[in-house]
Design an enzyme around this catalytic site. Structure first.
Site, mmCIF file in Angstrom:
data_model
loop_
_atom_site.group_PDB
_atom_site.id
_atom_site.type_symbol
_atom_site.label_atom_id
_atom_site.label_comp_id
_atom_site.label_asym_id
_atom_site.label_seq_id
_atom_site.Cartn_x
_atom_site.Cartn_y
_atom_site.Cartn_z
ATOM 1 N N GLY A 1 0.791 -1.232 0.000
ATOM 2 C CA GLY A 1 0.000 0.000 0.000
ATOM 3 C C GLY A 1 0.822 1.280 0.000
ATOM 4 C CB SER A 2 4.285 2.181 -0.935
ATOM 5 O OG SER A 2 4.408 1.745 -2.264
ATOM 6 C CG ASN A 3 1.769 3.139 -5.779
ATOM 7 O OD1 ASN A 3 2.154 4.133 -6.385
ATOM 8 N ND2 ASN A 3 2.400 1.977 -5.832
ATOM 9 N NE ARG B 1 -10.197 -11.264 -6.833
ATOM 10 C CZ ARG B 1 -10.506 -12.556 -6.808
ATOM 11 N NH1 ARG B 1 -9.836 -13.376 -6.037
ATOM 12 N NH2 ARG B 1 -11.493 -13.031 -7.541
ATOM 13 C CG ASN C 1 -2.992 -1.385 -12.859
ATOM 14 O OD1 ASN C 1 -2.886 -1.446 -11.615
ATOM 15 N ND2 ASN C 1 -2.291 -2.170 -13.655
ATOM 16 C CG HIS D 1 2.791 -2.668 -15.215
ATOM 17 N ND1 HIS D 1 2.510 -3.868 -14.600
ATOM 18 C CD2 HIS D 1 3.865 -2.888 -16.004
ATOM 19 C CE1 HIS D 1 3.366 -4.780 -15.016
ATOM 20 N NE2 HIS D 1 4.208 -4.211 -15.873
HETATM 21 C C1 GRF Z 1 3.564 -1.255 -7.443
HETATM 22 O O1 GRF Z 1 4.879 -1.423 -7.879
HETATM 23 C C2 GRF Z 1 2.619 -1.218 -8.610
HETATM 24 O O2 GRF Z 1 3.178 -0.669 -9.754
HETATM 25 C C3 GRF Z 1 2.328 -2.672 -8.833
HETATM 26 O O3 GRF Z 1 2.272 -3.243 -7.555
HETATM 27 C C4 GRF Z 1 3.073 -2.478 -6.662
HETATM 28 C C5 GRF Z 1 2.216 -2.104 -5.498
HETATM 29 O O4 GRF Z 1 2.957 -1.558 -4.453
HETATM 30 N N1 GRF Z 1 1.114 -2.832 -9.615
HETATM 31 P P1 GRF Z 1 2.219 -0.902 -3.205
HETATM 32 O O5 GRF Z 1 1.287 -1.950 -2.625
HETATM 33 O O6 GRF Z 1 1.488 0.304 -3.688
HETATM 34 O O7 GRF Z 1 3.323 -0.546 -2.247
#
Ligand code: GRF
Length: 196
Positions: free
Chosen positions: A7-9, A86, A102, A104
């Site tokens: 969940g860093s994003n 998923r 999304n 990536h």
């Molecule tokens: C990120 O690198 C994103 O690009 C990929 O999964 C990772 C998720 O990281 N789809 P986080 O859970 O947001 O830290």
């Protein structure tokens, strides 16, 4: 938001919303993994969280139907995926066409799939990066919203590269979400054009 892991994003997006950098509210976090650190982050920020157990639903369509129930209940306008592990059903993707984003960790269409950073590193590319895209029925495939390049250094390690990719993600994703929330993004076939 849909999450499965660290969940860093999610955290970067929570911070951006709190600072007024995203013209939207983060109303709901759905997660398929009860141990995800992302759930903790969301709860700390007082965001409604829902764990939907994949073992309880016989197939993808049923699972996604459960997610739709919550999305409708909370009157969610659009969905941000961040590390959600998923694949979404075709029904879900069709229902929310143009409303699911999304991120990536590669420059798509290179290195699709769950191990993009390591795959790019092992391949020996000199440049990789981050892509934010709309979700369509194919994995890591829909129209590209924004991309940012991350160079691979000659003495790089995988973990150093991962760190720089994640830093790029945390800057790029809130910006892309804000563009979407401000209705600046128009999808024209495979292309996303910026309006206004
Ligand atoms: C990120 O690198 C994103 O690009 C990929 O999964 C990772 C998720 O990281 N789809 P986080 O859970 O947001 O830290």
């Amino acid at each position: 938001m849909f999450v499965s892991g660290q969940g860093s994003n999610l955290q970067a997006i929570i911070n951006a919303v709190q600072k007024g950098k995203i013209k939207a509210q983060l109303a709901l976090v759905i997660c398929d993994n009860p141990k995800a650190y992302a759930l903790k982050r969301a709860r700390q920020a007082n965001i409604t969280t829902v764990f939907i157990n994949p073992q309880v639903f016989v197939d993808r369509k049923k699972y996604d139907g459960e997610m739709i129930k919550y999305l409708q209940r909370e009157k969610i306008d659009f969905i941000v995926l961040a590390g959600f592990m998923r694949i979404l059903s075709e029904e879900f993707v069709r229902k929310y066409k143009g409303k699911v984003l999304n991120i990536h960790p590669s420059l798509l269409p290179a290195f699709r799939g769950a191990h993009a950073i390591a795959d790019a590193f092992e391949y020996g590319v000199k440049v990789t990066g981050v892509t934010v895209h709309f979700v369509d029925v194919q994995v890591d495939h829909g129209p590209v919203i924004v991309q940012e390049m991350v160079p691979v250094k000659s003495n790089d390690t995988l973990s150093a590269l991962e760190k720089r990719i994640h830093q790029a993600e945390h800057k790029l994703y809130p910006k892309a979400i804000d563009l979407f929330a401000r209705r600046r993004l128009k999808i024209r076939g495979r292309k996303v054009v910026m309006a206004g």
